[in-house]
Design an enzyme around this catalytic site. Structure first.
Site, mmCIF file in Angstrom:
data_model
loop_
_atom_site.group_PDB
_atom_site.id
_atom_site.type_symbol
_atom_site.label_atom_id
_atom_site.label_comp_id
_atom_site.label_asym_id
_atom_site.label_seq_id
_atom_site.Cartn_x
_atom_site.Cartn_y
_atom_site.Cartn_z
ATOM 1 C CG ASP A 1 54.185 -83.448 -2.607
ATOM 2 O OD1 ASP A 1 54.599 -84.255 -1.754
ATOM 3 O OD2 ASP A 1 54.872 -83.057 -3.565
ATOM 4 C CG HIS B 1 58.833 -84.272 -1.513
ATOM 5 N ND1 HIS B 1 60.092 -83.719 -1.578
ATOM 6 C CD2 HIS B 1 57.995 -83.360 -2.097
ATOM 7 C CE1 HIS B 1 60.028 -82.540 -2.176
ATOM 8 N NE2 HIS B 1 58.765 -82.292 -2.488
ATOM 9 N N GLY C 1 59.520 -96.039 -8.309
ATOM 10 C CA GLY C 1 59.103 -97.218 -7.577
ATOM 11 C C GLY C 1 59.429 -98.524 -8.273
ATOM 12 C CD GLU D 1 70.299 -88.370 -32.702
ATOM 13 O OE1 GLU D 1 71.324 -87.771 -32.302
ATOM 14 O OE2 GLU D 1 70.075 -88.600 -33.898
#
Length: 333
Positions: free
Chosen positions: A72, A97, A123, A220
């Site tokens: 960006d 984006h 990707g 977990e």
């Protein structure tokens, strides 16, 4: 679009998404050129994959569609100095984006179509699903439709990625940008990371072994998230004990309460009104002093050292760690 009118595509950037897009589009029959800086970190990889690699300024000149797949914070300068002066009249500019366009950091030329196509997966998954004959769902949006064919460009591109094999949903630059940022900050990255760290601290401060705390609040978590991913929250609840279900019902709302939701709304407001983006641009321009401080604090959190030692004994993770060694972020062109 029919095969004889498929757009010639320039992919600018060859990180996780850039590579997947380029390979999938080429395998779908598109003429794809990759635009990268000479000697850049991904030039050799793109060449090894069989692409013609040229400077971004050259790649965009003859392209009907230019996909900007760089980080960006380099896009504004890249667009203003390299892409805008060289894109041909009436071409299509594509983003994965909407940050720079939605918040007016990039103001596209009036003659260009401007669209967004974003696969809802990393990707590597976009590529892997394509190779086995499936696809990752995509969202798309049209910001500027000068030619009257902008939506067709977006759908053609999404189809070339394999998105049509799964699901393609129309959105807007505003919706994609704001919801993506909110998800990252309040839930997926910021929210989850802070929740895990806080849970670890509570257990350790109460006298429990750090190793046990790590297993209970971080290790977990994957088991739970995998069930979320497969069938939502109710599927997760079907696969945990009744004790865990009851604890979910009575204690979850004590941790994530109305006050938490109100603060999440504050985060969303800062995203919507541009405060977050303004602060992020200022931070980046200042050389990332706070960013680096925050990053170092995470690296020094006790959960990291404990996790490193425990993961070293999880032999099944070795292959995954090697695969993750390459940077997940897209590389600058």
């Amino acid at each position: 679009m029919s095969n004889d009118t498929q757009p010639k595509i320039a992919i600018i950037g060859y990180g996780s998404q850039g590579r997947a897009h380029a390979l999938n589009l080429r395998d779908s029959g598109f003429d794809v050129t990759v635009g990268l800086r000479a000697g850049g970190p991904t030039e050799a990889k793109a060449q090894a994959d069989g692409f013609i690699v040229v400077a971004p300024s050259e790649a965009v000149k003859s392209a009907d569609l230019v996909a900007i797949l760089t980080p960006d914070m380099v896009q504004k300068k890249l667009y203003e100095e390299v892409i805008a002066p060289n894109m041909k009249q009436g071409a299509c500019l594509l983003f994965a984006h909407g940050l720079n366009v939605h918040f007016d950091m990039i103001k596209p030329r009036a003659d260009l179509d401007v669209v967004l196509v974003a696969p809802k997966g990393p990707g590597a998954l976009v590529r892997r699903e394509y190779e086995i004959g499936r696809g990752v769902p995509c969202i798309y949006a049209v910001y500027q439709d000068t030619s009257g064919k902008a939506e067709q460009f977006a759908l053609t591109y999404a189809g070339g990625l394999g998105g049509a094999r799964a699901n393609i949903i129309k959105t807007t630059f505003k919706e994609e940008t704001e919801t993506d940022l909110f998800g990252e900050q309040a839930v997926l990255c910021g929210g989850a990371s802070s929740l895990v760290q806080a849970g670890f601290e509570v257990l350790v401060e109460a006298g429990y072994q750090p190793e046990i705390a790590y297993y209970e609040v971080l290790h977990e978590l994957k088991l739970i998230v995998d069930l979320f991913y497969e069938g939502g929250i109710t599927r997760m609840l079907e696969f945990v004990s009744e004790t865990a279900q009851y604890g979910d019902y009575v204690s979850g709302p004590r941790v994530i309460d109305a006050g938490t939701k109100a603060r999440m709304k504050d985060v969303l407001t800062d995203i919507q009104n541009g405060t977050f983006t303004k602060n992020w641009v200022a931070e980046y321009d200042a050389g990332l002093p706070n960013y680096n401080k925050f990053k170092q604090a995470d690296l020094e959190h006790p959960i990291e050292e404990v996790g490193k030692k425990l993961r070293a004994k999880m032999v099944w993770l070795n292959g995954q760690q090697q695969a993750a060694a390459a940077p997940a972020n897209q590389q600058a062109a």
